[in-house]
Each structure stands twice: as C-alpha cells, then as structure tokens.
Motif scaffolding. Structure first.
Motif, PDB file in Angstrom:
ATOM      1  N   GLY A 204      41.886  48.824  39.083  1.00 49.12           N
ATOM      2  CA  GLY A 204      41.297  49.794  40.012  1.00 49.12           C
ATOM      3  C   GLY A 204      39.881  49.363  40.335  1.00 49.12           C
ATOM      4  N   ASN A 205      39.645  49.069  41.610  1.00 45.94           N
ATOM      5  CA  ASN A 205      38.330  48.597  42.041  1.00 45.94           C
ATOM      6  C   ASN A 205      37.594  49.761  42.671  1.00 45.94           C
ATOM      7  OD1 ASN A 205      36.214  46.971  42.659  1.00 45.94           O
ATOM      8  ND2 ASN A 205      37.263  45.786  44.240  1.00 45.94           N
ATOM      9  N   TRP A 206      36.719  50.373  41.882  1.00 53.28           N
ATOM     10  CA  TRP A 206      36.049  51.598  42.314  1.00 53.28           C
ATOM     11  C   TRP A 206      34.902  51.267  43.253  1.00 53.28           C
ATOM     12  CZ3 TRP A 206      35.352  54.736  37.068  1.00 53.28           C
ATOM     13  CH2 TRP A 206      36.625  54.929  36.510  1.00 53.28           C
TER      14      TRP A 206
ATOM     15  N   GLY B 119      35.077  36.559  43.499  1.00 55.93           N
ATOM     16  CA  GLY B 119      35.593  36.018  44.761  1.00 55.93           C
ATOM     17  C   GLY B 119      36.147  37.045  45.718  1.00 55.93           C
ATOM     18  N   HIS B 120      35.741  38.307  45.531  1.00 51.38           N
ATOM     19  CA  HIS B 120      36.234  39.342  46.455  1.00 51.38           C
ATOM     20  C   HIS B 120      35.842  38.966  47.889  1.00 51.38           C
ATOM     21  CE1 HIS B 120      36.680  43.163  48.500  1.00 51.38           C
ATOM     22  NE2 HIS B 120      37.510  43.480  47.528  1.00 51.38           N
ATOM     23  N   SER B 121      36.706  39.283  48.830  1.00 47.76           N
ATOM     24  CA  SER B 121      36.495  38.833  50.214  1.00 47.76           C
ATOM     25  C   SER B 121      35.195  39.362  50.799  1.00 47.76           C
ATOM     26  CB  SER B 121      37.659  39.282  51.099  1.00 47.76           C
ATOM     27  OG  SER B 121      37.732  40.700  51.117  1.00 47.76           O
TER      28      SER B 121
ATOM     29  N   ALA C 125      40.607  36.749  39.866  1.00 51.65           N
ATOM     30  CA  ALA C 125      40.096  35.873  40.925  1.00 51.65           C
ATOM     31  C   ALA C 125      40.765  36.237  42.248  1.00 51.65           C
ATOM     32  CB  ALA C 125      40.377  34.418  40.572  1.00 51.65           C
ATOM     33  N   CYS C 126      39.953  36.587  43.235  1.00 52.92           N
ATOM     34  CA  CYS C 126      40.495  37.064  44.524  1.00 52.92           C
ATOM     35  C   CYS C 126      40.612  35.930  45.531  1.00 52.92           C
ATOM     36  CB  CYS C 126      39.570  38.128  45.102  1.00 52.92           C
ATOM     37  SG  CYS C 126      39.394  39.586  44.050  1.00 52.92           S
ATOM     38  N   VAL C 127      41.751  35.925  46.220  1.00 50.48           N
ATOM     39  CA  VAL C 127      41.966  34.993  47.330  1.00 50.48           C
ATOM     40  C   VAL C 127      42.618  35.780  48.472  1.00 50.48           C
ATOM     41  CG1 VAL C 127      42.271  32.987  45.813  1.00 50.48           C
ATOM     42  CG2 VAL C 127      44.280  34.318  46.515  1.00 50.48           C
TER      43      VAL C 127
ATOM     44  N   ALA D 114      44.331  37.751  42.373  1.00 50.84           N
ATOM     45  CA  ALA D 114      44.569  38.906  43.250  1.00 50.84           C
ATOM     46  C   ALA D 114      44.599  38.422  44.689  1.00 50.84           C
ATOM     47  CB  ALA D 114      43.481  39.955  43.056  1.00 50.84           C
ATOM     48  N   TYR D 115      45.773  38.566  45.312  1.00 50.89           N
ATOM     49  CA  TYR D 115      45.905  38.194  46.721  1.00 50.89           C
ATOM     50  C   TYR D 115      45.530  39.399  47.569  1.00 50.89           C
ATOM     51  CZ  TYR D 115      48.022  37.702  51.330  1.00 50.89           C
ATOM     52  OH  TYR D 115      48.228  37.695  52.690  1.00 50.89           O
ATOM     53  N   GLU D 116      44.522  39.217  48.394  1.00 50.16           N
ATOM     54  CA  GLU D 116      44.053  40.317  49.232  1.00 50.16           C
ATOM     55  C   GLU D 116      44.061  39.876  50.697  1.00 50.16           C
ATOM     56  OE1 GLU D 116      39.377  39.254  48.192  1.00 50.16           O
ATOM     57  OE2 GLU D 116      39.923  41.200  48.964  1.00 50.16           O
ATOM     58  N   PRO D 117      45.044  40.289  51.466  1.00 51.66           N
ATOM     59  CA  PRO D 117      44.961  40.041  52.904  1.00 51.66           C
ATOM     60  C   PRO D 117      43.779  40.842  53.431  1.00 51.66           C
ATOM     61  CG  PRO D 117      46.795  41.502  52.399  1.00 51.66           C
ATOM     62  CD  PRO D 117      46.215  41.076  51.091  1.00 51.66           C
TER      63      PRO D 117
ATOM     64  N   TRP E 273      42.692  41.685  56.066  1.00 51.51           N
ATOM     65  CA  TRP E 273      42.963  42.642  57.148  1.00 51.51           C
ATOM     66  C   TRP E 273      43.586  43.933  56.615  1.00 51.51           C
ATOM     67  CZ3 TRP E 273      48.287  43.135  56.977  1.00 51.51           C
ATOM     68  CH2 TRP E 273      48.987  42.046  56.438  1.00 51.51           C
ATOM     69  N   ALA E 274      43.904  43.957  55.313  1.00 53.59           N
ATOM     70  CA  ALA E 274      44.502  45.178  54.728  1.00 53.59           C
ATOM     71  C   ALA E 274      43.522  45.890  53.804  1.00 53.59           C
ATOM     72  CB  ALA E 274      45.773  44.817  53.955  1.00 53.59           C
ATOM     73  N   ILE E 275      42.304  45.406  53.705  1.00 53.95           N
ATOM     74  CA  ILE E 275      41.363  46.014  52.758  1.00 53.95           C
ATOM     75  C   ILE E 275      40.587  47.150  53.405  1.00 53.95           C
ATOM     76  CG2 ILE E 275      39.302  45.608  51.349  1.00 53.95           C
ATOM     77  CD1 ILE E 275      40.362  42.893  50.737  1.00 53.95           C
TER      78      ILE E 275
ATOM     79  N   GLY F 280      46.563  43.183  46.605  1.00 55.58           N
ATOM     80  CA  GLY F 280      45.517  44.187  46.849  1.00 55.58           C
ATOM     81  C   GLY F 280      45.313  44.374  48.331  1.00 55.58           C
ATOM     82  N   GLY F 281      45.379  45.616  48.766  1.00 55.56           N
ATOM     83  CA  GLY F 281      45.170  45.896  50.193  1.00 55.56           C
ATOM     84  C   GLY F 281      45.891  47.165  50.588  1.00 55.56           C
ATOM     85  N   SER F 282      45.172  48.271  50.467  1.00 52.45           N
ATOM     86  CA  SER F 282      45.715  49.592  50.861  1.00 52.45           C
ATOM     87  C   SER F 282      46.954  49.999  50.080  1.00 52.45           C
ATOM     88  CB  SER F 282      45.991  49.626  52.373  1.00 52.45           C
ATOM     89  OG  SER F 282      44.770  49.468  53.073  1.00 52.45           O
TER      90      SER F 282
ATOM     91  N   PHE G  59      48.782  45.112  40.928  1.00 51.02           N
ATOM     92  CA  PHE G  59      47.933  45.486  42.059  1.00 51.02           C
ATOM     93  C   PHE G  59      46.450  45.450  41.698  1.00 51.02           C
ATOM     94  CE2 PHE G  59      51.593  46.667  44.328  1.00 51.02           C
ATOM     95  CZ  PHE G  59      52.384  47.526  43.590  1.00 51.02           C
ATOM     96  N   LEU G  60      45.640  45.237  42.698  1.00 55.23           N
ATOM     97  CA  LEU G  60      44.220  45.551  42.591  1.00 55.23           C
ATOM     98  C   LEU G  60      43.982  46.619  43.665  1.00 55.23           C
ATOM     99  CD1 LEU G  60      41.582  45.153  41.180  1.00 55.23           C
ATOM    100  CD2 LEU G  60      41.064  43.222  42.673  1.00 55.23           C
ATOM    101  N   VAL G  61      43.696  47.811  43.223  1.00 59.74           N
ATOM    102  CA  VAL G  61      43.734  48.994  44.080  1.00 59.74           C
ATOM    103  C   VAL G  61      42.323  49.445  44.432  1.00 59.74           C
ATOM    104  CG1 VAL G  61      44.591  51.382  44.241  1.00 59.74           C
ATOM    105  CG2 VAL G  61      45.839  49.689  42.855  1.00 59.74           C
ATOM    106  N   GLY G  62      42.123  49.751  45.697  1.00 61.29           N
ATOM    107  CA  GLY G  62      40.816  50.246  46.135  1.00 61.29           C
ATOM    108  C   GLY G  62      40.754  51.754  46.115  1.00 61.29           C
TER     109      GLY G  62
HETATM  110  C1  LIG Z   1      42.267  42.074  45.960  1.00 61.45           C
HETATM  111  C2  LIG Z   1      41.117  43.017  46.193  1.00 61.45           C
HETATM  112  C3  LIG Z   1      41.600  44.293  46.673  1.00 61.45           C
HETATM  113  S1  LIG Z   1      40.348  45.520  46.685  1.00 61.45           S
HETATM  114  O1  LIG Z   1      39.828  45.668  45.376  1.00 61.45           O
HETATM  115  O2  LIG Z   1      39.378  45.206  47.711  1.00 61.45           O
HETATM  116  C4  LIG Z   1      41.120  46.969  47.138  1.00 61.45           C
HETATM  117  C5  LIG Z   1      41.754  46.822  48.432  1.00 61.45           C
HETATM  118  C6  LIG Z   1      41.756  48.141  49.176  1.00 61.45           C
HETATM  119  O3  LIG Z   1      40.699  48.544  49.667  1.00 61.45           O
HETATM  120  O4  LIG Z   1      42.808  48.738  49.231  1.00 61.45           O
END
Ligand SMILES: CCCS(=O)(=O)CCC(=O)O
Length: 249
Positions: A9-11, A95-97, A126-128, A164-167, A169-171, A210-212, A230-233
């Motif tokens: 959980g990425n607060w 490495g968060h986007s 590690a985020c990519v 952690a794969y983060e598109p 465009w979905a963050i 990770g991404g919504s 998941f890595l959840v926002g």
């Molecule tokens: C892989 C990083 C994902 S994150 O921590 O930015 C949460 C993504 C979101 O905002 O749903």
C-alpha cells in the motif's frame, strides 16, 4: 514452490497523524489471510514511518517511499538507506514513475539505488512501467526491459527484490490495465528475467501490478498467472484495502 502473494500500500497522501492512525486502526482490525499466504507492506510518507512501525499489527510490514544514497557525501534532505536501517524499516520503494518523470531519476540511477539499498540490508520494491505515449508507440516491453536491465546490471541477488509494474497511464487516473494487458507485460517481464538473469530468478521473483487497483478489479487481476500481487495507491488508504489483501491467491 509458489510465489507468496504480495500486497503493498503506497500511501501517497498529504495526511495528518489522525488520518494515519485511522488507517492503522482499519488495518489492525482487518480479517486477512495469514502471512504464510500473503505478505503485506504499507508505505507511509517518511514522517510517519516510526509511528506506523510502532503501531501496525506485527504481521504487516513497513516500507519507505524512496531512499537517498550517499552521493558525494550529500543527502537531499530525504531519508537515507542508512536511516531506514537504523529505524528498522525493512522495505523501500525505488524507481516510482513520479520520481523518474518529475525528478529525472534515470534507469541507471534507479539501478544504483536498488543495489545500494540491498547492500545495506533493505528489501526493495523496484518500479518499472511505460507512459501512455510509449504504449501507443508499441514500445512497452522495450521500456520495461531497459528499466529492468539497468537493475540487473547492478545486482546479483534478487531474493530481496520485488518488481512492481506500473503502467504510468493507470496511476492515479482511475484507468486500470485490463487483466490481459497486465498479464502480457508480467509474462514478458518474467521471460526477460529468465533469458537475461536466470530461470530461478524468473520463477521466484514476484511481479506486482500497480495502477488503479481497487476492491472491484483486484480478484480478476490476481487470477492472472504472472500477477503476484499489487502495489496499491488510493485504495490502500481505504477499508477496501482489506478486500484487496483477501484477493491473495
Ligand atoms: C507501481 C506503483 C503503483 S502506485 O504506488 O503509484 C499506486 C498506483 C495508483 O495510484 O493506483
């Protein structure tokens, strides 16, 4: 042996002590699978790390949202890997986007930071991930492979690394990759690891999406064979984070 499911959980919040304590209370009261089934790590803003560490349930763990490495003897005023070790914070997101895009963190710099954090005994998420433009140009795997290669060139032990794969465009956009889109990139990334690192690392390394992610889409995403968690926002700040943890397969 299967890969243990992992939920982070990425607060990413501009929170208050009261709000953080409320989230901790929700988590501490959550009925979730045992830590043998799912590994849960939450990542508050730096200032709340000691508070969360001291009050969070013992089967959940804490991560920092970044760490600085000593470069020429100067720190940027952020938290260093050494400080995280001193605070007994075991995990760090690197490495968060948003850091790559807004702070100019290059693939090589991210690789250096991953290696440095591991060398200090930290475990690394590690985020990519690619931007919408890169996806639309058909270069998603080229981008993700280059980001992963920059890490692979700097480390030899992957046992404390989760990808952690983060598109991008979905963050934070409410757009979420379809389960098929997530599975495709995760499978290609695992294939890259197998070809360029080893079959063992490919098999054992957890690849998170990770991404919504939310309580409504987590089950279908979790059912994908190469989605290991998941890595959840935003949803990690809400009670539905407990539902996402329960999606562990
Ligand atoms: C892989 C990083 C994902 S994150 O921590 O930015 C949460 C993504 C979101 O905002 O749903």
């Amino acid at each position: 042996m299967g890969r243990k499911f992992f939920v982070g959980g990425n607060w990413k919040c501009n929170g208050t002590i009261e709000e953080v304590k409320k989230i901790i209370s929700i988590l501490n009261g959550g009925d979730v699978p045992s830590s043998d089934v799912v590994e849960v790590v939450v990542s508050p803003p730096y200032v709340f790390l000691p508070l969360v560490k001291s009050e969070l349930r013992p089967d959940f763990h804490v991560a920092a949202q970044n760490c600085w490495v000593k470069k020429g003897g100067a720190y940027t005023g952020e938290i260093s890997a050494e400080m995280l070790v001193n605070l007994d914070i075991p995990w760090v997101i690197i490495g968060h986007s948003e850091r790559r895009a807004l702070l100019g963190e290059t693939n090589e710099f991210v690789g250096d930071k991953v290696a440095y954090a591991l060398s200090k005994g930290l475990k690394v998420i590690a985020c990519v991930g690619e931007t919408l433009e890169q996806r639309e140009a058909g270069s998603t795997m080229e981008v993700v492979a280059a980001q992963t290669k920059a890490i692979a060139e700097k480390i030899s032990d992957w046992s404390n690394v989760v990808i952690a794969y983060e598109p991008v465009w979905a963050i934070g956009t409410g757009k979420v990759a379809t389960p098929a889109q997530a599975q495709e990139v995760h499978a290609d990334l695992r294939g890259w690891l197998s070809s360029n690192v080893s079959a063992e690392v490919a098999e054992s390394t957890r690849i998170l999406y990770g991404g919504s992610v939310n309580g409504a889409n987590c089950k279908e995403l979790a059912a994908q064979p190469d989605v290991d968690g998941f890595l959840v926002g935003g949803a990690s700040l809400k009670p539905e984070f407990i539902d996402i943890i329960k999606a562990a397969t």
